[in-house]
Design an enzyme around this catalytic site. Structure first.
Site, PDB file in Angstrom:
ATOM      1  N   SER A 240       0.848  -1.186   0.000  1.00  0.00           N
ATOM      2  CA  SER A 240       0.000   0.000   0.000  1.00  0.00           C
ATOM      3  C   SER A 240       0.885   1.237   0.000  1.00  0.00           C
ATOM      4  O   SER A 240       2.110   1.152   0.075  1.00  0.00           O
ATOM      5  CB  SER A 240      -0.908   0.018   1.236  1.00  0.00           C
ATOM      6  OG  SER A 240      -0.129   0.119   2.419  1.00  0.00           O
ATOM      7  N   LYS A 241       0.247   2.408  -0.061  1.00  0.00           N
ATOM      8  CA  LYS A 241       1.010   3.660  -0.119  1.00  0.00           C
ATOM      9  C   LYS A 241       1.879   3.855   1.123  1.00  0.00           C
ATOM     10  O   LYS A 241       2.938   4.468   1.049  1.00  0.00           O
ATOM     11  CB  LYS A 241       0.058   4.852  -0.283  1.00  0.00           C
ATOM     12  CG  LYS A 241      -0.529   4.970  -1.681  1.00  0.00           C
ATOM     13  CD  LYS A 241      -1.348   6.228  -1.836  1.00  0.00           C
ATOM     14  CE  LYS A 241      -1.890   6.350  -3.257  1.00  0.00           C
ATOM     15  NZ  LYS A 241      -2.704   7.570  -3.425  1.00  0.00           N
ATOM     16  N   ARG A 242       1.431   3.331   2.265  1.00  0.00           N
ATOM     17  CA  ARG A 242       2.230   3.517   3.474  1.00  0.00           C
ATOM     18  C   ARG A 242       3.555   2.766   3.400  1.00  0.00           C
ATOM     19  O   ARG A 242       4.495   3.073   4.119  1.00  0.00           O
ATOM     20  CB  ARG A 242       1.443   3.071   4.708  1.00  0.00           C
ATOM     21  CG  ARG A 242       1.170   1.579   4.784  1.00  0.00           C
ATOM     22  CD  ARG A 242       0.265   1.241   5.966  1.00  0.00           C
ATOM     23  NE  ARG A 242      -0.103  -0.165   5.968  1.00  0.00           N
ATOM     24  CZ  ARG A 242       0.607  -1.108   6.553  1.00  0.00           C
ATOM     25  NH1 ARG A 242       1.726  -0.795   7.173  1.00  0.00           N
ATOM     26  NH2 ARG A 242       0.205  -2.358   6.536  1.00  0.00           N
ATOM     27  N   GLY A 244       5.282   2.727   0.611  1.00  0.00           N
ATOM     28  CA  GLY A 244       6.049   3.349  -0.466  1.00  0.00           C
ATOM     29  C   GLY A 244       5.603   2.883  -1.834  1.00  0.00           C
ATOM     30  O   GLY A 244       6.351   2.957  -2.802  1.00  0.00           O
TER      31      GLY A 244
END
Length: 461
Positions: A240-242, A244
């Protein structure tokens, strides 16, 4: 057989890192076999597909160095061809009209869930007399999937994969408004584009069984499959975006080099012994589908940064200067011929201390002007250091030639005269010339700046 592969992103957002790796694997496989790497934009989701996303995909692939071999195919533009194939299957009795209402379909799903089964269509219109069709209802077209036996796929990554055909329902080929579905469009496009190998994420493995039946119903040769495990975050959970999980252009903007990204993405799930630093030529020569692992790879930005530092250190100074220009211009710096020459001469020392282009851009600014003193540098603005620098100015003014070797020799003579360590004089000069306590070799810096600029900065201090 000439190999033809494709990368088929949906233009509903950026090119994420998993898609970039899929594109790379397809590109390498095509280059290894002297085949073709094609690009198809699957833009059938008209509500979410945007021209900006299409352009972002093009730019990301070009930045990564993954150039496709023919003009891109846009899936939506081929809708008539997709519908034509569905009508042919209808005429051959391999598809049928289904008149189920949304309410009926929801009821089927609820009954399946209540029975602990996956939601599926029950096939009620499969053998129904068309004369019983309700008036005024626009039907969908469904494919007659095999109901007995099993489907076997020989996957280059997953191995032998089997599925009982009773688990497959009759998928929709054409919606009630006559538009083709994703499943139909993909099969028709892959056939018409002459795709020989489908290399994609293993989240499409279930689709492969349905698509295989469509190929067979159309009388077409089935491509070979290779379904790649997805990329997970460092903690082993879905990326996920968390973690990277950014778009490819974000890594570019963070200062990573495309060759470092290619090397890193290659090693995310593919291996060649203990080799870590793998050039493009080696990757093309060595790449095969059988060396792709079956377990999900884990994103590790530290490894990417380490790889990037390696490629940065081994990059040509002229190329790095070209890459740095946009960064420097954003900061308001215009590269005059003198400044360009300084950066080219100073690049060997600069790139040794940088891990990204962003760091390189920050680190080179002292060649433009002395940077505002940070806390550590201010601590070295002392009366003693002013005396040392004054003595250095006196010695440097008559120094000829003015180069790294003569500067070092002169500095050693000064430290002997003043009875101080070379490191003490060097730190004082470093702060005066750069505004920082850390920099490339001080002798190199003075040679790059030249005698006139060096003396100007020291006198200013």
């Amino acid at each position: 057989m000439s190999v033809v592969v494709r990368f088929a992103p949906s233009p509903t957002g950026y090119l994420h890192i998993g898609g970039a790796r899929t594109a790379l694997f397809n590109w390498l496989f095509a280059r290894h076999h002297q085949g073709k790497f094609l690009l198809r934009i699957e833009d059938t989701d008209r509500a979410r597909s945007t021209p900006q996303a299409v352009q972002a995909i093009f730019e990301s692939l070009e930045w990564l160095g993954l150039r496709w071999d023919e003009e891109p195919v846009f899936q939506f533009a081929r809708a008539d061809r997709h519908a034509q194939v569905a009508r042919q299957l209808l005429a051959e009795g391999k598809a049928y009209y289904c008149y189920c209402s949304p309410e009926e379909l929801e009821q089927m799903r609820e009954q399946a869930r209540a029975a602990g089964l996956p939601p599926r269509y029950d096939g009620r219109w499969r053998n129904q007399d068309p004369s019983k069709a309700p008036v005024g209802v626009s039907p969908v077209v469904r494919f007659k999937a095999p109901q007995t036996g099993e489907t076997v796929i020989h996957d280059h990554v997953q191995g032998l994969v089997r599925l009982d055909n009773s688990q497959l329902d009759d998928m929709v080929l054409l919606r009630a408004d006559g538009t083709p579905t994703y499943m139909l469009s993909v099969v028709v496009d892959d056939h018409d584009m002459g795709i020989t190998h489908i290399i994609r994420g293993d989240d499409h493995l279930t689709n492969a069984f349905r698509q295989l039946h469509l190929y067979q119903a159309c009388g077409w040769k089935v491509p070979e499959f290779a379904h790649i495990p997805l990329i997970h975050g460092p903690d082993g959970t879905k990326l996920s975006k968390r973690h990277g999980a950014l778009g490819a252009e974000s890594y570019r903007d963070m200062g990573f080099l495309p060759e470092a990204m290619r090397n890193y993405l290659l090693r995310l799930g593919w291996s060649h012994g203990d080799d870590e630093m793998i050039s493009d030529d080696q990757a093309i020569s060595w790449f095969n589908l059988e060396s792709i692992g079956r377990s999900p790879a884990r994103l590790d930005l530290q490894k990417l940064t380490h790889l990037n530092a390696y490629y940065l250190k081994n990059s040509d100074p002229h190329r790095l200067l070209t890459l740095l220009k946009p960064w420097l211009e954003q900061k308001g710096w215009i590269l005059t011929p003198i400044l360009e020459q300084r950066l080219l001469l100073g690049m060997p020392g600069l790139k040794e201390r940088a891990k990204t282009l962003l760091e390189l851009a920050e680190n080179c600014l002292f060649y433009f002007e002395v940077q505002a003193f940070d806390e550590k540098a201010l601590a070295l603005v002392t009366p003693e250091n002013r005396v040392y620098i004054h003595r250095a100015i006196e010695s440097f003014e008559s120094l000829d030639p003015f180069c790294a070797e003569t500067v070092e020799q002169t500095m050693r003579e000064i430290t002997t005269q003043l009875n101080i360590k070379l490191s003490v004089l060097a730190q004082a000069l470093r702060v005066a010339l750069t505004g920082r306590t850390v920099s490339p070799s001080l002798f190199e810096i003075m040679e790059v700046l030249g005698k006139e600029e060096t003396l100007h900065r020291l006198k200013r201090f």
